[in-house]
Design a protein around this motif. Structure first.
Motif, PDB file in Angstrom:
ATOM      1  N   GLY A  84      -8.157  59.011  46.643  1.00  0.00           N
ATOM      2  CA  GLY A  84      -8.230  58.047  45.624  1.00  0.00           C
ATOM      3  C   GLY A  84      -8.133  56.636  46.254  1.00  0.00           C
ATOM      4  N   GLN A  85      -8.032  55.742  45.059  1.00  0.00           N
ATOM      5  CA  GLN A  85      -7.899  54.314  45.347  1.00  0.00           C
ATOM      6  C   GLN A  85      -6.906  54.025  44.261  1.00  0.00           C
ATOM      7  N   THR A  86      -6.432  52.951  44.857  1.00  0.00           N
ATOM      8  CA  THR A  86      -5.214  52.335  44.167  1.00  0.00           C
ATOM      9  C   THR A  86      -5.561  50.635  43.704  1.00  0.00           C
ATOM     10  N   LYS A  87      -5.422  50.429  42.678  1.00  0.00           N
ATOM     11  CA  LYS A  87      -5.935  49.220  42.264  1.00  0.00           C
ATOM     12  C   LYS A  87      -4.441  48.467  41.565  1.00  0.00           C
ATOM     13  N   ILE A  88      -4.431  47.236  41.682  1.00  0.00           N
ATOM     14  CA  ILE A  88      -3.422  46.470  41.176  1.00  0.00           C
ATOM     15  C   ILE A  88      -3.852  45.541  39.944  1.00  0.00           C
ATOM     16  N   PHE A  89      -3.291  45.639  38.850  1.00  0.00           N
ATOM     17  CA  PHE A  89      -4.213  44.724  37.722  1.00  0.00           C
ATOM     18  C   PHE A  89      -2.923  43.864  37.230  1.00  0.00           C
ATOM     19  N   ASN A  90      -3.182  42.508  36.939  1.00  0.00           N
ATOM     20  CA  ASN A  90      -2.403  41.855  36.102  1.00  0.00           C
ATOM     21  C   ASN A  90      -2.994  41.865  34.666  1.00  0.00           C
ATOM     22  N   CYS A  91      -2.212  42.204  33.887  1.00  0.00           N
ATOM     23  CA  CYS A  91      -2.827  42.462  32.577  1.00  0.00           C
ATOM     24  C   CYS A  91      -2.190  41.444  31.315  1.00  0.00           C
ATOM     25  N   LEU A  92      -2.952  41.119  30.160  1.00  0.00           N
ATOM     26  CA  LEU A  92      -2.308  40.713  29.052  1.00  0.00           C
ATOM     27  C   LEU A  92      -1.975  41.625  28.362  1.00  0.00           C
ATOM     28  N   ARG A  93      -0.635  42.054  27.847  1.00  0.00           N
ATOM     29  CA  ARG A  93      -0.074  43.132  27.123  1.00  0.00           C
ATOM     30  C   ARG A  93      -0.345  42.528  25.463  1.00  0.00           C
ATOM     31  N   THR A  94      -0.736  43.412  24.775  1.00  0.00           N
ATOM     32  CA  THR A  94      -0.630  43.034  23.363  1.00  0.00           C
ATOM     33  C   THR A  94      -0.533  44.599  22.787  1.00  0.00           C
ATOM     34  N   GLY A  95       0.169  44.426  21.339  1.00  0.00           N
ATOM     35  CA  GLY A  95       0.721  45.561  21.083  1.00  0.00           C
ATOM     36  C   GLY A  95       0.789  45.359  19.368  1.00  0.00           C
ATOM     37  N   ILE A  96       0.776  46.347  18.491  1.00  0.00           N
ATOM     38  CA  ILE A  96       1.422  46.458  17.151  1.00  0.00           C
ATOM     39  C   ILE A  96       2.075  47.775  16.965  1.00  0.00           C
ATOM     40  N   TYR A 139       3.086  39.905  29.267  1.00  0.00           N
ATOM     41  CA  TYR A 139       2.398  40.056  30.615  1.00  0.00           C
ATOM     42  C   TYR A 139       2.619  41.488  31.249  1.00  0.00           C
ATOM     43  N   SER A 140       1.693  42.379  31.757  1.00  0.00           N
ATOM     44  CA  SER A 140       2.009  43.339  32.454  1.00  0.00           C
ATOM     45  C   SER A 140       1.540  43.341  33.598  1.00  0.00           C
ATOM     46  N   THR A 146       3.308  50.829  35.208  1.00  0.00           N
ATOM     47  CA  THR A 146       3.215  49.768  34.504  1.00  0.00           C
ATOM     48  C   THR A 146       4.702  48.830  34.380  1.00  0.00           C
ATOM     49  N   TYR A 147       4.724  47.413  34.984  1.00  0.00           N
ATOM     50  CA  TYR A 147       6.017  46.970  34.377  1.00  0.00           C
ATOM     51  C   TYR A 147       5.469  45.735  33.674  1.00  0.00           C
ATOM     52  N   LYS A 192      11.526  41.615  25.358  1.00  0.00           N
ATOM     53  CA  LYS A 192      11.663  42.885  26.162  1.00  0.00           C
ATOM     54  C   LYS A 192      11.113  42.955  27.297  1.00  0.00           C
ATOM     55  N   VAL A 193      11.549  43.842  28.150  1.00  0.00           N
ATOM     56  CA  VAL A 193      11.159  44.150  29.324  1.00  0.00           C
ATOM     57  C   VAL A 193      11.029  45.938  29.215  1.00  0.00           C
ATOM     58  N   GLY A 194      10.153  46.461  30.128  1.00  0.00           N
ATOM     59  CA  GLY A 194      10.008  47.732  30.225  1.00  0.00           C
ATOM     60  C   GLY A 194       9.098  48.373  31.556  1.00  0.00           C
ATOM     61  N   LEU A 195       9.203  49.570  31.392  1.00  0.00           N
ATOM     62  CA  LEU A 195       8.214  50.570  32.642  1.00  0.00           C
ATOM     63  C   LEU A 195       7.657  51.619  31.932  1.00  0.00           C
ATOM     64  N   GLU A 196       6.320  51.781  32.026  1.00  0.00           N
ATOM     65  CA  GLU A 196       5.438  52.858  31.700  1.00  0.00           C
ATOM     66  C   GLU A 196       5.006  53.768  32.700  1.00  0.00           C
ATOM     67  N   TYR A 197       4.879  54.912  32.615  1.00  0.00           N
ATOM     68  CA  TYR A 197       4.163  55.910  33.697  1.00  0.00           C
ATOM     69  C   TYR A 197       3.126  56.637  32.755  1.00  0.00           C
ATOM     70  N   ASN A 198       2.028  56.638  33.332  1.00  0.00           N
ATOM     71  CA  ASN A 198       0.883  57.467  32.833  1.00  0.00           C
ATOM     72  C   ASN A 198       0.604  58.349  33.736  1.00  0.00           C
TER      73      ASN A 198
END
Length: 174
Positions: free
Chosen positions: A35-47, A59-60, A75-76, A96-102
């Motif tokens: 596989g391939q690994t990519k690192i993304f800088n993201c704008l995090r939005t949520g409701i 930011y994530s 994802t941090y 808030k700060v957090g960590l997600e796994y998918n």
């Protein structure tokens, strides 16, 4: 008859373990197999909803890996949360700060949040579980307050929809 079955079983086991290499792996180039690994800088939005409406922006940083067995991401994140005032309560702001796994469509997360209305304050920890595709996740969370739930317009149960919009990316070598 019993001996014949045992001999056939032993012969089949030796034959199957005697393969020199996996024919599928031999045809697939090394870098594509894992596989391939990519690192993304993201704008995090949520409701979300927790007895009252809430929204967040932040930011994530996501590490996204794909392979022949599916995908995995970690994802941090850090974000600001806003809960608008209701008839009886003022606006509440949270950091808030957090960590997600998918892993494929299963998502888990853990976040820590400081929230205040500039009179009352609270620190909460929220474990979450849900479904998603790394970029977009639907979570159920259970909020654990360290200050005995000082905001009565918040419940312990939280439903949230989170979107991580990639801004930049880079490949990571294995």
């Amino acid at each position: 008859m019993k001996r014949a079955v045992i001999l056939i079983f032993i012969f089949l086991c030796q034959f199957s373990f005697g393969q020199v290499q996996d024919s599928i792996k031999a045809k697939v180039p090394f870098e594509n197999r894992y596989g391939q690994t990519k690192i993304f800088n993201c704008l995090r939005t949520g409701i979300g909803f927790q007895k009252s409406f809430q929204t967040e922006i932040g930011y994530s940083r996501m590490k996204y890996t794909t392979g022949c067995t599916g995908f995995f991401s970690k994802t941090y994140y850090s974000s600001l949360e806003y809960i608008p005032e209701t008839a009886n309560f003022d606006d509440v702001f949270g950091l808030k700060v957090g960590l997600e796994y998918n892993l494929s469509i299963i998502a888990v997360a853990l976040e820590a949040k400081y929230q205040t209305d500039f009179v009352t304050k609270d620190f909460v920890i929220t474990p979450k579980i849900g479904v998603g595709l790394s970029y977009i996740n639907l979570f159920y969370g259970y909020t654990i307050s360290t200050n005995k739930n000082p905001f009565p317009n918040f419940g312990n149960h939280q439903i949230s929809l989170i979107i991580n919009l990639p801004l930049t990316s880079k490949n990571q070598t294995q």
